[in-house]
Design an enzyme around this catalytic site. Sequence first.
Site, PDB file in Angstrom:
ATOM      1  N   LYS B  91       0.817  -1.218   0.000  1.00 39.17           N
ATOM      2  CA  LYS B  91       0.000   0.000   0.000  1.00 39.17           C
ATOM      3  C   LYS B  91       0.853   1.271   0.000  1.00 39.17           C
ATOM      4  CE  LYS B  91      -4.137  -2.006   0.258  1.00 39.17           C
ATOM      5  NZ  LYS B  91      -5.138  -1.867  -0.813  1.00 39.17           N
ATOM      6  N   GLU B 113      -9.760   5.939   2.946  1.00 38.48           N
ATOM      7  CA  GLU B 113     -10.553   4.835   3.483  1.00 38.48           C
ATOM      8  C   GLU B 113      -9.589   3.696   3.778  1.00 38.48           C
ATOM      9  OE1 GLU B 113      -9.783   5.056   0.417  1.00 38.48           O
ATOM     10  OE2 GLU B 113      -9.220   2.985  -0.035  1.00 38.48           O
ATOM     11  N   SER B 378       1.847  -9.658  -0.890  1.00 37.42           N
ATOM     12  CA  SER B 378       1.477  -8.245  -0.761  1.00 37.42           C
ATOM     13  C   SER B 378       1.642  -7.643   0.623  1.00 37.42           C
ATOM     14  CB  SER B 378       0.034  -8.040  -1.241  1.00 37.42           C
ATOM     15  OG  SER B 378      -0.855  -8.801  -0.453  1.00 37.42           O
TER      16      SER B 378
HETATM   17  C1  LIG Z   1      -1.664  -6.992   2.423  1.00 33.81           C
HETATM   18  C2  LIG Z   1      -2.801  -6.660   1.532  1.00 33.81           C
HETATM   19  N1  LIG Z   1      -2.921  -7.312   0.371  1.00 33.81           N
HETATM   20  C3  LIG Z   1      -3.941  -7.060  -0.457  1.00 33.81           C
HETATM   21  C4  LIG Z   1      -4.908  -6.138  -0.151  1.00 33.81           C
HETATM   22  C5  LIG Z   1      -6.042  -5.950  -1.099  1.00 33.81           C
HETATM   23  O1  LIG Z   1      -6.008  -4.716  -1.734  1.00 33.81           O
HETATM   24  P1  LIG Z   1      -5.586  -4.612  -3.251  1.00 33.81           P
HETATM   25  O2  LIG Z   1      -6.399  -5.593  -4.017  1.00 33.81           O
HETATM   26  O3  LIG Z   1      -5.862  -3.193  -3.596  1.00 33.81           O
HETATM   27  O4  LIG Z   1      -4.138  -4.917  -3.354  1.00 33.81           O
HETATM   28  C6  LIG Z   1      -4.819  -5.416   1.039  1.00 33.81           C
HETATM   29  C7  LIG Z   1      -5.814  -4.410   1.401  1.00 33.81           C
HETATM   30  O5  LIG Z   1      -5.847  -3.879   2.476  1.00 33.81           O
HETATM   31  C8  LIG Z   1      -3.730  -5.691   1.897  1.00 33.81           C
HETATM   32  O6  LIG Z   1      -3.587  -5.045   3.066  1.00 33.81           O
END
Ligand SMILES: Cc1ncc(COP(=O)(O)O)c(C=O)c1O
Lengths: 394, 394, 256, 256
Positions: B91, B113, B378
């Site tokens: 993020k 948000e 992620s």
């Molecule tokens: C670690 C992590 N992965 C994935 C996501 C999903 O969001 P996005 O699809 O925008 O990557 C989030 C959302 O808070 C997240 O914290």
Amino acid sequence: MKTKFQPDENGYFGEFGGAYIPELLYPNVKEIEDNYIQIIESEEFQKEYRGLLKDYVGRPSPLYYATRLSEKYKAHIYLKREDLVHTGAHKINNTIGQILIAQKLGKTQIIAETGAGQHGVATATVCALMGMDCTVFMGEKDIVRQAPNVARMKMLGAKVVPATSGSKTLKDATNEAIRYWIQNPHTFYLIGSVVGPHPHPDMVARLQAIISEEIKWQMKEKTGKENPDTIIACVGGGSNAAGAFYHYLENEEVELIAVEAAGLGVTSGESAATSQLGEVGIIHGSKTILMQDEYGQIVEPYSISAGLDYPGVGPLHAFLFDSKRAKFMNATDQEALDAAFELTKVEGIIPALETAHAFAVLPKMDLREDQVIVINLSGRGDKDLETYIKHLDA
Amino acid sequence: MKTKFQPDENGYFGEFGGAYIPELLYPNVKEIEDNYIQIIESEEFQKEYRGLLKDYVGRPSPLYYATRLSEKYKAHIYLKREDLVHTGAHKINNTIGQILIAQKLGKTQIIAETGAGQHGVATATVCALMGMDCTVFMGEKDIVRQAPNVARMKMLGAKVVPATSGSKTLKDATNEAIRYWIQNPHTFYLIGSVVGPHPHPDMVARLQAIISEEIKWQMKEKTGKENPDTIIACVGGGSNAAGAFYHYLENEEVELIAVEAAGLGVTSGESAATSQLGEVGIIHGSKTILMQDEYGQIVEPYSISAGLDYPGVGPLHAFLFDSKRAKFMNATDQEALDAAFELTKVEGIIPALETAHAFAVLPKMDLREDQVIVINLSGRGDKDLETYIKHLDA
Amino acid sequence: MNTIAKHLEQKGRNNLSIYFTSGFPELNDTQKVIEELGEAGVDFIEVGLPYSDPLADGPTIQDSSTIALRNGINLDIVFDQLMSIKDSNKTPLVVMGYLNQVLKYGEKRFCEKVVACGIDTVILPDLPMVEYENHYKALFDSYGINNVFLITPNTSEERIRKIDEYTQSFIYMVASSAITGAKGEISDQQIAYFERIKAMNLKSKLIIGFGISNHSTFSKACEYANGAIIGSAFIKNLQNNGIQGIASFVKGIRNA
Amino acid sequence: MNTIAKHLEQKGRNNLSIYFTSGFPELNDTQKVIEELGEAGVDFIEVGLPYSDPLADGPTIQDSSTIALRNGINLDIVFDQLMSIKDSNKTPLVVMGYLNQVLKYGEKRFCEKVVACGIDTVILPDLPMVEYENHYKALFDSYGINNVFLITPNTSEERIRKIDEYTQSFIYMVASSAITGAKGEISDQQIAYFERIKAMNLKSKLIIGFGISNHSTFSKACEYANGAIIGSAFIKNLQNNGIQGIASFVKGIRNA
Ligand SMILES: Cc1ncc(COP(=O)(O)O)c(C=O)c1O
Ligand SMILES: Cc1ncc(COP(=O)(O)O)c(C=O)c1O
């Protein structure tokens, strides 16, 4: 050739160090002593160690110029971002190295002590990575105040054994680990700081030395000079400070500042400022400076931070103190909390409570406008959120 | 020249996208639309953005060859370690970029948000860094299940406003943020995923594109080839997937797999698998695929993971689904938990619950022994420990 | 000649030594315990100097040390207690403590006090051989104090020969690679180790310790050595049955 | 000619329009509310189509929508309700909803129903001008439906001129940059904005909305426009005083 700040053949830094261990541990310690330098210096080890540091741990950790903090203190402050490495503290530099050494020695069962839980997590992590059995000893009090790290260890498959004696903190967890090691000499004791019998302090220092190795070229890249004027690090056992100082030890132009936890105040009776309160003594297998009463009974230390709540320091640090190579300062619980809140507010970085002590000395220093300072940001504060929030609202 | 996967002049990816916003927001959105590409492509922005990514965020994040996971699944699995960047998830790539854009536009008050709290923390972090005012909207339910991140935001000085309507999760937090934005048009809405009215989805995708930019040279360095066979990422709004896919979108040889949260099962009525359950509709200012009832009322989604608990996907993803450029798979709560436990045990990495969904499709895939897979890791799981421990003991 | 060695020389086999923690269960029980043990006919006694961090001890002894320290025990008091029975007590004594106690008390002052109490044997489990050689041997020798070394199944022959050379009292043979604490039986593996050591024909007397807890283990140990030391089992008995239970405990060890 | 425009043309000034949420407070109150409003003499009525995620509405209207949805309201029921009073009701109606409702219901089907209910004006706050131009204008025109555009203090002159061109009913002048919700007074800044728009001499009629809540704000708004819309203040009154409170609410707005 041994330099001034490397241990002699008996493991002494000046008068500090050695291996004050029961005969029962002699073969274990000897096995490590006979092999560690050769292993560490081998091409194979270096390749694996450096490879994992890069791809798994996330090194090099950045050297970040903290603009707003620098403005505030009117000096040039760089932060060595150990908070960004895998598991969130410098501890993993050491555990990655030791697990490889353990592997080369054919060990499959690992034990460790932990205070803040960062070393426990870092150990449980590398054990998961290498498929080894992991038992972590942790003071009952620390199990409560560092709950997130206990959860991480459990999830990583480690067995967390509470230490219920003494102050129920790091010292006692270390006692239990050593006791278990004596009873189970086939295990590998993956010690978490530059403490314990020789060669543990030297082995851990060599593995943490990657921190100052990076600072050197990063400083050069950023400022054209390898040397900062000052390096500041907090000291529990002393491993992050050892790592940050290591390649600068021989260079007396670089000022080294070690920051201990003063708890409720150095002379309050609730403190862990070993260098100020301690005397020469033996703890966990090495001769060092130690908080003790007139009969040599070890005093139960106190700090808000579970990783600094230790009545000794590593023998290298005892020598740095004794020889005046490093300046020893300290910070109270409140000063550390204030420093953590400040760093968070001005730089968006929530430090570990341990680390916050290093930042807490900035207001106490006479800084020059051109002074280049590196603070070792030894870990992140996720594990300490509950404590922070409690004091934030207060 | 616009490529197939970039938005047209009205902000459409195929039939998806656009800016379905009340007139009250038109000037705000227009201001961003008129300036974002020019700002992002400027030398000044790139210097600051790249500098902060390197020294503050800790990029490049490693591309780690997961030996044991690869052995287990009989394929070559690389993990893109977004879990190691500052604040613990991808993020921050976006928030660092957007805060610089906000700065260039002269904004000083930021709103955002958040679902899992990672975007909230990443926003609060960059606001602290830049000395800006920060208000984060978060579903009341998510405030409870992601308590550590709420504590971090508070400590970083952000105001956390609970969203109490609807399902009290991400969708509702986004509603509240947009509502506040309408009432306070001088604020900058720092959106957290590739959702919202054009140009937000494209802006966020460009800022997250650093992920695949790095994967390309890291793959080349490690394997001699820029292209993996397959890239897997979880999808909430879609930002981490957008970042991981970005530089491979035009290259149809690279298989792209987007993993949605199936909650208790795709057809259980408790799910967030938008592509499977949704139809074309409008949410938060863009036309996309959306979970809705026969009257266009938005369905309250469900997932164990607060960051995937969203009834839409970004318009780029709707187009990737519709055009079959990406394969959409999904994972239930239990499959995600199992995958998280597995990754932790075999690689010593505790993933975020969101991220765990990406790993959960491995057992469902027909893998070739020579298949090279990159999974976008992620975020880290520190925020999810309570949930993990609850299910670990169960 | 070293007091303990002399006793062992005279008695030969089946020597029973008891370890106890001074100042436990009550501060002033030290003398009473020694007296009772003497009357019960033990061959020599190890007087434990309670330490805050007794690394080489198991939980039973550790707990007794914690209680003793809470009772207010310290080295000055222990030495006063030992001094007060110097003339009445006929059972040879050994003091067992940790090196930091010696360091902090003052090495010479410690030696003077030990000697003044009529004791010439110390066990310091965390004093390693190299430190002994480099420093403590000369110091202890100058006071006529002998240091007891421990050996374990993993101690090399070379090292055992050296220890044999330094020993004037006895060699403390650790029954297994485990810290003190009552076990149950003696295993074949342990017996093989005992026999290996026996076959080395050392000049020193051998006393087996760690895990000796009852008549059966004591007798077995005595088959391979000059005697054995009981610690944790005794402390547990003292805790449960008090000083009046000492005589029957010792009797139970000697005869089934 | 557009029904609302015709009414505004005839009446000229001081037009009072009331927004209410269909299906609120009870599912079948839709018709009763319209009837009461008609009897109380309001000029035209905006029939809110309850939506799960009403981004452009404040908490009062959002809450009323949530309740209406919980009551079981949906587009089919609303249209049936409106159909049932088509002949009896004499007050012009406007429907206000969100674009996704239209999309999902089917754009043509939606238009057909609207027209069947005798309505020719819609407000879709999240329908942006570019989408209107590219798609909805042609569709709505083919059904004789006019779309109401909103303007705000920040809408550019160029844009307002374009809106004026598209408008056959009225321009909805958002009183301030804020979503609907009862405020208190009308500020100097707002008045400057009203005067700026007035000075543009638009062909379209102007109705002011957002923040109009009482006689004073209504009268003030009527000085600068053809009338004003009250939404949240009415919903609150409906919630507190029920349908029987409508007449006196409207009276209170008209006369202090
Ligand atoms: C670690 C992590 N992965 C994935 C996501 C999903 O969001 P996005 O699809 O925008 O990557 C989030 C959302 O808070 C997240 O914290
Ligand atoms: C983040 C952090 N910093 C510092 C320390 C103190 O240890 P050391 O002095 O060995 O670096 C700890 C110990 O747990 C720690 O977690």
